[in-house]
Scaffold this motif. Structure first.
Motif, PDB file in Angstrom:
ATOM      1  N   LYS A 240       1.935 -12.652   0.840  1.00 22.73           N
ATOM      2  CA  LYS A 240       1.693 -13.721   1.809  1.00 22.73           C
ATOM      3  C   LYS A 240       1.926 -13.234   3.239  1.00 22.73           C
ATOM      4  O   LYS A 240       2.630 -12.258   3.459  1.00 22.73           O
ATOM      5  CB  LYS A 240       2.600 -14.916   1.511  1.00 22.73           C
ATOM      6  N   SER A 241       1.333 -13.947   4.198  1.00 24.16           N
ATOM      7  CA  SER A 241       1.521 -13.653   5.624  1.00 24.16           C
ATOM      8  C   SER A 241       1.401 -12.150   5.873  1.00 24.16           C
ATOM      9  O   SER A 241       2.317 -11.504   6.402  1.00 24.16           O
ATOM     10  CB  SER A 241       2.877 -14.186   6.106  1.00 24.16           C
ATOM     11  N   LEU A 242       0.254 -11.601   5.528  1.00 22.56           N
ATOM     12  CA  LEU A 242       0.051 -10.152   5.577  1.00 22.56           C
ATOM     13  C   LEU A 242      -0.015  -9.639   7.011  1.00 22.56           C
ATOM     14  O   LEU A 242      -0.711 -10.207   7.857  1.00 22.56           O
ATOM     15  CB  LEU A 242      -1.241  -9.783   4.849  1.00 22.56           C
ATOM     16  N   VAL A 243       0.707  -8.551   7.265  1.00 26.20           N
ATOM     17  CA  VAL A 243       0.687  -7.931   8.592  1.00 26.20           C
ATOM     18  C   VAL A 243       0.183  -6.493   8.557  1.00 26.20           C
ATOM     19  O   VAL A 243      -0.166  -5.932   9.597  1.00 26.20           O
ATOM     20  CB  VAL A 243       2.084  -7.954   9.250  1.00 26.20           C
ATOM     21  N   ARG A 244       0.166  -5.886   7.363  1.00 25.28           N
ATOM     22  CA  ARG A 244      -0.222  -4.479   7.275  1.00 25.28           C
ATOM     23  C   ARG A 244      -0.902  -4.221   5.930  1.00 25.28           C
ATOM     24  O   ARG A 244      -0.434  -4.680   4.892  1.00 25.28           O
ATOM     25  CB  ARG A 244       1.024  -3.598   7.418  1.00 25.28           C
ATOM     26  N   ILE A 245      -1.999  -3.478   5.959  1.00 19.13           N
ATOM     27  CA  ILE A 245      -2.698  -3.063   4.751  1.00 19.13           C
ATOM     28  C   ILE A 245      -2.878  -1.556   4.836  1.00 19.13           C
ATOM     29  O   ILE A 245      -3.469  -1.048   5.787  1.00 19.13           O
ATOM     30  CB  ILE A 245      -4.052  -3.776   4.602  1.00 19.13           C
ATOM     31  N   ARG A 246      -2.329  -0.857   3.833  1.00 22.68           N
ATOM     32  CA  ARG A 246      -2.300   0.605   3.876  1.00 22.68           C
ATOM     33  C   ARG A 246      -3.040   1.181   2.652  1.00 22.68           C
ATOM     34  O   ARG A 246      -2.754   0.815   1.511  1.00 22.68           O
ATOM     35  CB  ARG A 246      -0.841   1.088   3.881  1.00 22.68           C
ATOM     36  N   PHE A 247      -3.979   2.073   2.899  1.00 20.81           N
ATOM     37  CA  PHE A 247      -4.745   2.732   1.838  1.00 20.81           C
ATOM     38  C   PHE A 247      -4.043   4.047   1.497  1.00 20.81           C
ATOM     39  O   PHE A 247      -3.800   4.873   2.379  1.00 20.81           O
ATOM     40  CB  PHE A 247      -6.176   2.987   2.295  1.00 20.81           C
ATOM     41  N   VAL A 248      -3.716   4.220   0.202  1.00 17.30           N
ATOM     42  CA  VAL A 248      -2.896   5.362  -0.202  1.00 17.30           C
ATOM     43  C   VAL A 248      -3.488   6.026  -1.450  1.00 17.30           C
ATOM     44  O   VAL A 248      -4.318   5.453  -2.159  1.00 17.30           O
ATOM     45  CB  VAL A 248      -1.441   4.935  -0.476  1.00 17.30           C
ATOM     46  N   GLU A 249      -3.010   7.233  -1.714  1.00 21.41           N
ATOM     47  CA  GLU A 249      -3.499   8.005  -2.853  1.00 21.41           C
ATOM     48  C   GLU A 249      -2.688   7.734  -4.117  1.00 21.41           C
ATOM     49  O   GLU A 249      -3.231   7.757  -5.221  1.00 21.41           O
ATOM     50  CB  GLU A 249      -3.469   9.492  -2.526  1.00 21.41           C
ATOM     51  N   LYS A 250      -1.371   7.455  -3.978  1.00 20.76           N
ATOM     52  CA  LYS A 250      -0.501   7.276  -5.131  1.00 20.76           C
ATOM     53  C   LYS A 250      -0.162   5.803  -5.333  1.00 20.76           C
ATOM     54  O   LYS A 250      -0.119   5.023  -4.380  1.00 20.76           O
ATOM     55  CB  LYS A 250       0.780   8.095  -4.952  1.00 20.76           C
ATOM     56  N   MET A 251       0.110   5.444  -6.582  1.00 20.32           N
ATOM     57  CA  MET A 251       0.453   4.068  -6.916  1.00 20.32           C
ATOM     58  C   MET A 251       1.703   3.633  -6.156  1.00 20.32           C
ATOM     59  O   MET A 251       2.731   4.297  -6.213  1.00 20.32           O
ATOM     60  CB  MET A 251       0.698   3.931  -8.420  1.00 20.32           C
TER      61      MET A 251
END
Length: 321
Positions: A240-251
């Protein structure tokens, strides 16, 4: 006796005015609890502070998602919430979130992407047409709702961000402001709240970024101004109330995986055959149907097997819970 001077009182410690003026009504409502329970008419809204409706969202289109479902009432959806940043009891978020400010708002996109940076909420809403989608939502504690979300596919933001070939997972980080989110001041969880999806889960058409419900902007306690909705997973996956979305290689090691690795796995798919260590997941209670109403059988993938079952082909869903 401790007497607080005005300078000692934090804004987050002040009871919102509308709740203060309704305190006697709430106490009286609690006295009616036994009668309501006896009649099978329990509703969380009866014990919560008054909800002030949010502005309407213009221009969204209706969809066929959830046709024929009986909707959970607006009052129940907005007064019975899990949002630990505002407290651990179900009524806490509605009572404790008045000082949280969801505007102006932007989300930082980073990691394995070709287009890192911030996107303002206004720009996010232009990435795809807004739609109303009625989804069944299932909580790990055994209760469920049917909610008419308004939002846009998460895939629209993913395409905008231009992920690289190294992006296998996405992390979703929520706001964690101790000044307006009193729960963050308690060391209950490792703040900020972090959730994650595999890239193919994130790209699935059912996965949305919700900005409203019942045609109105989200209430603070429901994750304003933008939250993740993944309807075939247990509710805690919906940051909820998202401030950051990060694309990553590892789970990612999500918040609940770190807090209770034997109880909360990365996938969190609704699965009646996999029991939580402290309770069965075979049945659920629909909020608003009465405390003593018949429990419903839990459906695999929350009833969305046809749309998402292929994502987990060949996987041991007891091991990858």
């Amino acid at each position: 006796m401790l007497i607080c001077k005005p300078s000692d009182i934090k804004p987050s410690d002040i009871t919102p005015q509308n709740i203060f003026h309704r305190r006697r009504e709430i106490i009286k409502a609690a006295g009616l609890g036994a009668i309501m329970l006896a009649n099978g008419g329990f509703s969380p809204a009866a014990f919560a502070a008054e909800i002030v409706h949010k502005p309407k969202i213009p221009g969204f289109r209706k969809t066929s998602h959830g046709g024929g479902e009986k909707l959970t009432s607006y009052e129940d959806i907005t007064t019975y919430n899990n949002f630990y940043e505002f407290g651990t009891s179900k009524e806490n978020p509605a009572a404790n979130s008045a000082l949280f400010k969801p505007s102006p708002w932007s989300i930082t996109v980073e990691g394995e992407v070709g287009k890192p940076g911030k996107i303002a909420l206004e720009e996010l809403l232009k990435l795809a047409p807004l739609e109303e989608r009625i989804y069944r939502m299932r909580c790990v504690e055994g209760w469920s709702m049917v909610i008419p979300w308004v939002g846009l596919p998460l895939s629209a933001l993913i395409k905008w961000a231009k992920p690289t070939g190294n992006a296998k997972f996405i992390e979703f980080i929520s706001a964690a402001d101790p000044n307006t989110m009193p729960g963050v001041r308690a060391p209950l969880l490792d703040w900020p709240y972090l959730e994650g999806l595999r890239m193919d889960e994130a790209m699935n058409p059912l996965t949305i970024l919700a900005v409203g419900l019942y045609g109105e902007q989200l209430q603070n306690q429901n994750g304003a101004p933008v939250r993740l909705v993944v309807p075939w997973k247990y509710g805690f996956k919906g940051g909820k109330s998202l401030v950051r979305i990060r694309f990553v290689e590892k789970m990612p090691q999500t918040t609940w995986m770190r807090a209770g690795p034997t109880e909360y796995g990365f996938y969190a798919n609704v699965n009646p055959e996999v029991e939580h260590p402290r309770w069965s997941q075979a049945t659920e209670r629909r909020i608003g149907s009465g405390l003593f109403s018949r429990r419903l059988p839990t459906q695999m993938f929350n009833g969305y097997s046809e749309q998402v079952g292929q994502l987990y082909s060949g996987m041991d869903l007891r091991k990858h819970f």
